[in-house]
Motif scaffolding. Structure first.
Motif, PDB file in Angstrom:
ATOM      1  N   THR A 130       0.807  -1.222   0.000  1.00 30.70           N
ATOM      2  CA  THR A 130       0.000   0.000   0.000  1.00 30.70           C
ATOM      3  C   THR A 130       0.843   1.277   0.000  1.00 30.70           C
ATOM      4  N   ASP A 131       2.067   1.203   0.557  1.00 29.10           N
ATOM      5  CA  ASP A 131       2.924   2.397   0.556  1.00 29.10           C
ATOM      6  C   ASP A 131       3.954   2.376  -0.573  1.00 29.10           C
ATOM      7  N   ASP A 132       3.859   1.394  -1.438  1.00 28.71           N
ATOM      8  CA  ASP A 132       4.839   1.286  -2.520  1.00 28.71           C
ATOM      9  C   ASP A 132       4.584   2.371  -3.570  1.00 28.71           C
ATOM     10  N   PRO A 133       5.608   3.172  -3.874  1.00 28.63           N
ATOM     11  CA  PRO A 133       5.389   4.291  -4.814  1.00 28.63           C
ATOM     12  C   PRO A 133       4.964   3.836  -6.209  1.00 28.63           C
ATOM     13  N   GLU A 134       5.464   2.681  -6.653  1.00 29.57           N
ATOM     14  CA  GLU A 134       5.096   2.211  -8.008  1.00 29.57           C
ATOM     15  C   GLU A 134       3.621   1.805  -8.064  1.00 29.57           C
ATOM     16  N   LEU A 135       3.164   1.116  -7.021  1.00 29.21           N
ATOM     17  CA  LEU A 135       1.742   0.720  -7.007  1.00 29.21           C
ATOM     18  C   LEU A 135       0.862   1.964  -6.859  1.00 29.21           C
TER      19      LEU A 135
END
Ligand SMILES: Cc1cc2nc3c(=O)[nH]c(=O)nc-3n(C[C@H](O)[C@H](O)[C@H](O)COP(=O)(O)O)c2cc1C
Length: 179
Positions: A130-135
């Motif tokens: 949820t905190d992944d910049p790509e997602l």
């Protein structure tokens, strides 16, 4: 009551589906499943779940590819098992009951899917990212805001095998009766 018995049996017979037919789910079927999620209870009835119903093949492939790239152990694997639909359940970061609210919606959707002969499986990887910049970059254009977090996701599709392959005995989840 026969009616209630049927529903109780549905609960006991629900199973996760990890093999889907490629044909898409029709919109009314998807809408009925998501409506069941919308009608789940929520803490103080705040109704802060935000449902993203994704059927766009490019975005679905993008989500699977991002999980493969960003989450250890998912290299070369499709976390959604090729399902033609994925429902992401997001909720407000400020909501202390976000996970509980989303989980109630998830169970309602899984039972609704099961009742309609649709295969479903809880897919946890988007929650982990949820905190992944790509997602986040992938999901911001469809409306995921910085104030929301992904709590859960559900793959949906017509099952390749029978949707109720047989009730599996649950040996865990002990019950202590007091009194
Ligand atoms: C919180 C939660 C997370 C789960 N995450 C995944 C997942 O990421 N991938 C998957 O294939 N199944 C996932 N599942 C499904 C479980 O593996 C499945 O419910 C369990 O093995 C019992 O099988 P059944 O659903 O057929 O009764 C998840 C289930 C829950 C409740």
């Amino acid at each position: 009551m026969e009616h209630n018995k049927e529903f109780l049996n549905l609960i006991l017979d629900r199973r996760s589906c990890r093999a889907y037919r490629p044909d898409p789910l029709d919109r009314p079927t998807l809408a009925a499943i998501v409506e069941a999620g919308r009608y789940a209870p929520s803490a103080m009835s705040r109704q802060l779940n935000h449902f993203f119903v994704i059927t766009d093949p490019e975005l679905l492939a993008g989500i699977s590819a991002t999980v493969s790239r960003r989450l250890e152990g998912f290299d070369g694997r499709d976390c959604r098992y090729g399902a033609p639909a994925l429902v992401l359940v997001a909720n407000a970061k400020s909501n202390r009951s976000a996970i509980q609210d989303a989980s109630c919606a998830m169970e309602n959707m899984m039972l609704a899917a099961s009742a309609m002969g649709v295969g479903s499986c809880w897919i946890n990887q988007p929650y982990h990212l949820t905190d992944d910049p790509e997602l986040r970059a992938l999901l911001a254009p469809i409306g995921l805001t910085d104030e929301e977090r992904i709590c859960a996701s559900l793959s949906l599709g017509w099952p390749a095998d029978p949707v109720h392959p047989g009730r599996r005995e649950h040996k865990g989840n002990p019950v202590s009766w007091i009194g």
